[in-house]
Design an enzyme around this catalytic site. Structure first.
Site, mmCIF file in Angstrom:
data_model
loop_
_atom_site.group_PDB
_atom_site.id
_atom_site.type_symbol
_atom_site.label_atom_id
_atom_site.label_comp_id
_atom_site.label_asym_id
_atom_site.label_seq_id
_atom_site.Cartn_x
_atom_site.Cartn_y
_atom_site.Cartn_z
ATOM 1 C CG ASP A 138 38.279 56.891 -21.521
ATOM 2 O OD1 ASP A 138 38.943 55.861 -21.316
ATOM 3 O OD2 ASP A 138 37.211 56.898 -22.160
ATOM 4 C CG ASP A 166 23.081 57.485 -21.350
ATOM 5 O OD1 ASP A 166 22.688 57.702 -22.512
ATOM 6 O OD2 ASP A 166 23.433 58.373 -20.578
#
Ligand SMILES: *[C@@H]1O[C@H](CO)[C@@H](O)[C@H](O)[C@H]1NC(C)=O
Ligand SMILES: *[C@@H]1O[C@H](CO)[C@@H](O)[C@H](O)[C@H]1NC(C)=O
Ligand SMILES: CC(=O)N[C@H]1CO[C@H](CO)[C@@H](O)[C@@H]1O
Length: 744
Positions: free
Chosen positions: A140, A458
């Protein structure tokens, strides 16, 4: 059929000594009842000072009691797992499924490329058929430096992988292996002698390889330091041309390069064995699109990998978490491939463990208790949460599929990729899957893939998978599967917990709350278990009240606890003592030290009064529409002197941060109240005033004692990492102000 063909691939054991824990819980419960009885029967009359403070304490104690109940639910029935890898390979060696491994990195400075490729090399070298492994790096940071490092890694893997197999190397991160195995030996032999001395303790292959590694590392570090790719290097691979079009890391096209294509018959190591597929991906970034941080990166990887390989099992690791055990994949498969229970397994979570912890664990980052008690407890209550790294997923769980009783996995159904398509075509056709607008008007991030609704994507994703009927498994082997780096400064640690507490509370306060989303889908005890993390943010208020109000009341002369000669005091002493004794016992039992426990108590306090408090503020501000969500990545590198202080257990402050101002203010406030209270008692010795305040002075004294490093940082240390003077001034003023307000 051989006899052992019916034996399970894993076993589950209950914890020992549960009866002791149950007795302990019962005792605490009884003690707490007495405390409440006292609180209710001794409420100060209307008009008496301290009536409100008293009521406040009562409500807090109710809250603490609820929280204690939740932690007890978590600890009630921990279970431990064990795998039988020999049975797995005996039965399925020829039919092992493919594994797609995702490594996520986001910043070439905070997460240095050398570290990233060591993680990549360690997972490429899994003890697993290479043609069934594919490793994807999501960058990223969109950095050609990282790409260059990956290119070097793809070359180095051709010697590293056969070497690992030949010498059964462990761990398979080159950096760590050379550091712990070769370096100490090399230093014991004079460098000149390596080639001449016959009885060199290390084979020359190892030395040669170590030097090759050092060379590669130098090249990468040189380039990283330079900050750009030299002319010569950029000629080495067509991929570098992609960066001609890159405007900035926030604005670029998709860059997808298949560095090693496992289908290619020429992709072999120096011994002619096949290599795992290796893919570099920097998904498209455009300023007008929200890219959803790591969750977005994961979703892009899920799609791209489904086009390239579509393996039924996905492993994701953070770029700093190298594999410390080459057999972890097989461990995980023992759960997925078990004939009886395997079909319902949605994901297998390995614990987060760290390699650079100090003995006394100053910042309490070892997660020892979470790893060895809370997560097994979650598992016993219905399944661990997903913690974003070191986790094996069944691909279908990530595409939003719900479990259904008749589901039976057919591993052969996941066919291999077509061999006809050229790598080039594959790259081109996969690219679109990582573009910004791909997710528009789709369910990605909502029903499919990793969820976007929380700063801790998550936990939310794991919860949704569990609510879809899948079982999750927690596997904590003796030798850790993955090792990462723990924060090495106080601020890093506090900031990390700020994001977690913020995101966790976001989940709790939304329609994804376990009690809502999980209603009738997951057991109530699991819903409750989630609360120990999801309710971090609100506990900050209760803790703040408990460290401020009793101290100020002490200063003012209002008693909030029974006096020492009163039998009610026993209830308080009993509960506090037993509760802390248990915590100390737990800490030591799981490999901690007494000092480590004490540090843990301090961090417990600091996190609650700063991280969780700011997490709560973040949440409120976000609700009111004031702030945008951000994602702070924790640094994975430390300066030498920072590392040195870390190793000496010297607390690192150094910068001025509102968090430090709060910590210092609270520390000073308690010091003032402590000495003010002492003075009052000494003045009134004959009237036995002290009897009324014994517990309060004890509490206040403990707070002073636990804050010793803060006073040191404020007044006694002169090094760069002490607390800045601005923090000293601010906190002194605030603390004095609070005392003055309380007194008058
Ligand atoms: C790295 O840079 C140093 C000086 O900056 C140079 O001496 C060394 O040869 C370089 N190493 C490699 C492998 O390019
Ligand atoms: C990591 O692996 C090595 C063996 O390669 C082992 O000695 C060590 O104990 C492992 N570390 C942890 C924390 O389990
Ligand atoms: C961030 C940090 O301090 N990492 C350290 C972790 O420990 C290893 C060795 O134990 C160091 O090399 C790292 O610098």
């Amino acid at each position: 059929m051989a006899k052992d063909d019916n034996l399970p691939l894993f076993e589950t054991k209950s914890a020992k000594g549960r009866i002791l824990f149950q007795i302990y819980s019962l005792l605490i419960f009884v003690g707490t009842c007495f405390i409440f009885a006292y609180r209710l029967s001794h409420i100060p009359a209307k008009g008496e000072p301290g009536r409100w403070a008293w009521m406040g304490l009562f409500f807090l104690e109710l809250w603490f009691c609820f929280y204690w109940f939740v932690t007890t639910v978590v600890r009630w029935n921990p279970i431990y797992r064990n795998t039988f890898k020999d049975r797995l390979s005996h039965r399925y060696e020829k039919a092992l499924p493919g594994i797609d491994i995702f490594v996520c990195t986001a910043d070439p400075v905070i997460e240095p490329p050398v570290m990233v490729i060591n993680t990549v090399l360690s997972v490429m070298a899994y003890d697993y058929p290479p043609e069934k492994l594919s490793v994807y790096l999501s960058d990223d940071g969109g950095s050609n430096l990282t790409f260059y490092a990956m290119l070097e890694a793809s070359r180095f893997s051709k010697i590293w992988l056969p070497f690992c197999k030949k010498f059964k190397v462990e761990p398979r991160s080159s950096k760590v292996y050379f550091r712990i195995v070769v370096e100490p030996l090399r230093e014991s032999v004079l460098p000149k002698e390596w080639s001449t001395v016959k009885k060199c303790p290390i084979s020359s292959t190892k030395i040669k390889l170590c030097m090759l590694y050092e060379d590669m590392k130098k090249r990468i570090e040189n380039t990283t330091k330079l900050g750009q790719i030299s002319e010569e290097i950029s000629k080495e691979h067509k991929g570098f041309n992609e960066w001609i079009l890159v405007a900035s890391r926030h604005d670029h096209q998709t860059i997808l390069q298949i560095l090693i294509d496992g289908r290619d018959s020429e992709a072999v190591d120096i011994q002619g064995q096949p290599l795992p597929t290796l893919v570099y991906l920097a998904r498209e970034k455009r300023t007008q699109y929200h890219h959803h941080f790591k969750a977005g990166a994961m979703n892009a990887l899920i799609r791209v990998s489904s086009r390239i390989n579509n393996s039924p099992i996905i492993l994701n690791v953070d770029c700093d978490m190298y594999s410390n055990n080459s057999k972890s994949v097989r461990d995980a498969l023992c759960f997925f491939m078990d004939e009886e229970k395997g079909n319902e397994v949605g994901f297998v979570q390995f614990p987060q463990a760290f390699e650079n912890l100090t003995k006394n664990d100053l910042y309490s980052s070892s997660l020892n208790v979470a790893r060895q008690m809370e997560m097994p407890g979650f598992d016993g209550n219905g399944g661990p949460c997903y913690i974003g790294t070191g986790c094996f997923h069944r691909r279908e769980t990530l595409s939003g599929k719900k479990y259904n009783k008749n589901f039976k996995e057919n591993w052969k159904r996941w066919s291999n990729r077509s061999v006809e398509e050229s790598t080039r075509v594959l790259e081109e056709t996969s690219k679109v899957l990582a573009s910004c607008n791909y997710e528009e008007n789709t369910q990605w991030g909502k029903e499919i893939g990793v969820k976007y609704d929380s700063a801790v994507e998550d936990v939310l994703t794991g919860l949704a998978i569990q609510c879809g009927g899948w079982r999750s498994i927690y596997f904590n082997p003796e030798r850790k599967g993955f090792l990462g780096v723990a924060p090495t400064t106080l601020l890093q640690s506090l900031v990390q917990y700020r994001r977690w507490s913020y995101g966790d509370f976001q989940i709790f306060a939304s329609r994804h709350c376990p009690f809502v989303l999980g209603y009738k889908k997951i057991p109530l005890k699991l819903q409750l278990s989630y609360c120990i993390y999801l309710l971090w943010a609100p506990t900050s208020l209760t803790t703040l009240y408990y460290v401020i109000a009793p101290s100020l009341c002490l200063l003012k002369g209002i008693s909030l606890f029974p006096q020492i000669s009163n039998p009610w005091v026993l209830a308080f002493v009993f509960v506090i003592f037993l509760h802390r004794a248990y915590s100390l016992g737990e800490c030591i039992w799981f490999g901690g030290t007494f000092k480590g426990w004490w540090n843990d108590q301090r961090m417990w306090l600091y996190r609650r009064t700063t991280s969780y408090f700011f997490g709560l503020l973040d949440y409120i501000l976000k609700q009111l529409g004031f702030t945008k969500s951000t994602f702070v990545i924790t640094t994975k590198v430390a300066d030498d002197d920072v590392s040195q202080r870390y190793e000496q257990d010297v607390m690192e402050f150094g910068t001025s941060s509102p968090m430090f101002t709060i910590l210092a203010t609270l520390a000073l406030l308690n010091a003032f109240c402590f000495f003010g209270g002492l003075k009052r008692m000494i003045a009134d010795l004959e009237t036995m005033v002290w009897e009324q305040f014994a517990l309060q002075i004890l509490l206040c004294g403990l707070l002073v004692f636990i804050n010793l490093p803060v006073y040191q940082g404020l007044f006694f240390r002169k090094d760069v990492a002490s607390l800045p003077t601005s923090v000293s001034y601010q906190s002194t003023i605030f603390a004095l102000l609070a005392c003055a307000i309380a007194l008058y």
